[in-house]
Write an enzyme that holds these catalytic residues in place. Structure first.
Site, mmCIF file in Angstrom:
data_model
loop_
_atom_site.group_PDB
_atom_site.id
_atom_site.type_symbol
_atom_site.label_atom_id
_atom_site.label_comp_id
_atom_site.label_asym_id
_atom_site.label_seq_id
_atom_site.Cartn_x
_atom_site.Cartn_y
_atom_site.Cartn_z
ATOM 1 N N ASP A 103 -79.049 1.433 39.015
ATOM 2 C CA ASP A 103 -79.496 2.732 39.501
ATOM 3 C C ASP A 103 -78.256 3.571 39.758
ATOM 4 O OD1 ASP A 103 -81.532 4.555 40.616
ATOM 5 O OD2 ASP A 103 -80.540 4.184 42.519
ATOM 6 N N SER A 104 -78.466 4.880 39.918
ATOM 7 C CA SER A 104 -77.336 5.754 40.213
ATOM 8 C C SER A 104 -76.775 5.482 41.601
ATOM 9 C CB SER A 104 -77.781 7.217 40.113
ATOM 10 O OG SER A 104 -78.882 7.424 40.977
ATOM 11 N N TYR A 132 -77.162 11.264 39.822
ATOM 12 C CA TYR A 132 -77.297 11.539 38.392
ATOM 13 C C TYR A 132 -78.263 12.704 38.152
ATOM 14 C CZ TYR A 132 -75.249 6.931 37.098
ATOM 15 O OH TYR A 132 -74.431 5.852 36.913
ATOM 16 N N GLY A 133 -79.139 12.927 39.121
ATOM 17 C CA GLY A 133 -80.277 13.836 38.899
ATOM 18 C C GLY A 133 -79.923 15.285 38.652
ATOM 19 N N CYS A 176 -83.511 3.727 37.775
ATOM 20 C CA CYS A 176 -83.287 5.166 37.935
ATOM 21 C C CYS A 176 -84.226 5.968 37.026
ATOM 22 C CB CYS A 176 -81.830 5.463 37.593
ATOM 23 S SG CYS A 176 -81.384 7.189 37.698
ATOM 24 N N THR A 197 -84.039 9.158 36.415
ATOM 25 C CA THR A 197 -83.263 10.098 35.600
ATOM 26 C C THR A 197 -82.747 9.407 34.341
ATOM 27 O OG1 THR A 197 -82.608 11.310 37.590
ATOM 28 C CG2 THR A 197 -81.291 11.674 35.614
ATOM 29 N N GLU A 210 -82.146 8.860 52.483
ATOM 30 C CA GLU A 210 -80.919 8.115 52.785
ATOM 31 C C GLU A 210 -80.521 8.257 54.254
ATOM 32 O OE1 GLU A 210 -77.679 8.386 50.066
ATOM 33 O OE2 GLU A 210 -78.902 7.626 48.416
ATOM 34 N N CYS A 213 -89.021 9.249 41.608
ATOM 35 C CA CYS A 213 -87.638 8.990 42.007
ATOM 36 C C CYS A 213 -87.682 7.785 42.937
ATOM 37 C CB CYS A 213 -87.050 10.203 42.733
ATOM 38 S SG CYS A 213 -85.457 9.861 43.508
ATOM 39 N N HIS A 216 -86.111 6.955 45.471
ATOM 40 C CA HIS A 216 -85.992 7.184 46.914
ATOM 41 C C HIS A 216 -87.333 7.567 47.550
ATOM 42 C CE1 HIS A 216 -81.663 7.418 46.192
ATOM 43 N NE2 HIS A 216 -81.484 7.388 47.499
#
Length: 276
Positions: free
Chosen positions: A21-22, A53-54, A84, A86, A163, A195, A197
């Protein structure tokens, strides 16, 4: 189904699943591997030095994705999950072309689940700017069922909120109401959390959308796919050894530990910083 000579087959089965993942968000996919594939060894790489990355160009995302995947293949993974959204949206084919390991992205499993779930043929998709701009979910859903109307909405601020752990914060509620209004106006009955998250903000998103809207988590769907794939190819780990999980990042292991433990709800023992 072909069986290798006993020895190499069993050692292949014990090879880890690679996940990248990013950054930290892909750990929400790992939580589902721990649940659905509890015997599997996992190697996780989060490109925390180059996150996010998004908001980057497709070319840069593709370059990073191939580098991330190269690191995992150096660890002899038997299959690779691109956690990820993206990268799954703009880099999946590039990664598949570069490596012989089976590579599974999150878009198709998420799109299939959304198409299966909607009753009124109105689906919403939220994600990063790059994921939404790529139209990959919308295109995949329409390929499955052209009658489905897809409304897409980028929600870039959801990532920092997740986060920070602001999962019940008043500010998060206000931002959710602002972002999700067009999806409510479109009367979607199914919403894709596009996404990794966003599952951390599940409760706020659910509350804002209302009880009549089903949330689809592509990460969870992708792990179901991965389980089926490994079973079909006789690659499930049957060794009975306790599984080993290793976590690698390209920067800031401390922040990764804090947020990662919030994601996984468990202690992260071995996090190693590598130079990608």
């Amino acid at each position: 189904m072909q069986h290798n000579a006993g020895d190499s087959a069993s050692s292949m089965n014990e090879q880890p699943i690679g996940v990248f993942d990013s950054g930290i968000g892909g750990l929400s996919v790992v939580t589902h591997i721990l649940k659905l594939l509890p015997r599997e060894n996992i190697i996780y790489f989060g490109d925390t030095a180059r996150v996010p990355y998004g908001s980057r160009s497709n070319e840069i995302v593709q370059t990073y994705a191939v580098e991330d995947a190269a690191f995992l293949t150096s660890k002899n993974v038997k299959a690779m999950v691109i956690a990820c959204n993206t990268v799954s949206a703009v880099g999946l084919e590039k990664v598949r072309a570069a490596f012989s390991v089976p590579v599974i992205g999150v878009i198709i499993p998420g799109a299939q689940a959304a198409a299966r779930t909607t009753k009124n043929k109105k689906v919403g998709v939220i994600g990063t700017i790059a994921t939404i701009a790529s139209q990959s979910y919308a295109n995949a859903i329409r390929l499955i069922d052209p009658a489905i109307e897809v409304t897409s909405q980028p929600c870039p601020l959801f990532v920092p909120l997740a986060e920070e752990g602001w999962t019940t914060h008043k500010a998060s509620q206000l931002i959710a109401e602002e972002y999700l209004e067009p999806l409510k106006d479109a009367k979607v009955d199914t919403l894709v959390l596009g996404c990794t998250h966003y599952p951390l903000l599940h409760d706020i998103i659910h509350k804002t959308m209302g009880a009549g809207v089903t949330l689809v988590n592509p990460g969870e769907e992708t792990v179901r796919w991965t389980k089926d794939f490994l079973a079909q190819h006789n690659l499930l780990n049957k060794s009975g050894q306790p599984p080993r999980h290793s976590f690698y990042v390209s920067d800031l292991p401390q922040k990764f530990l804090e947020v990662g433990e919030r994601f996984l709800g468990m202690k992260l023992e071995n996090v190693e910083k590598i130079d990608i």
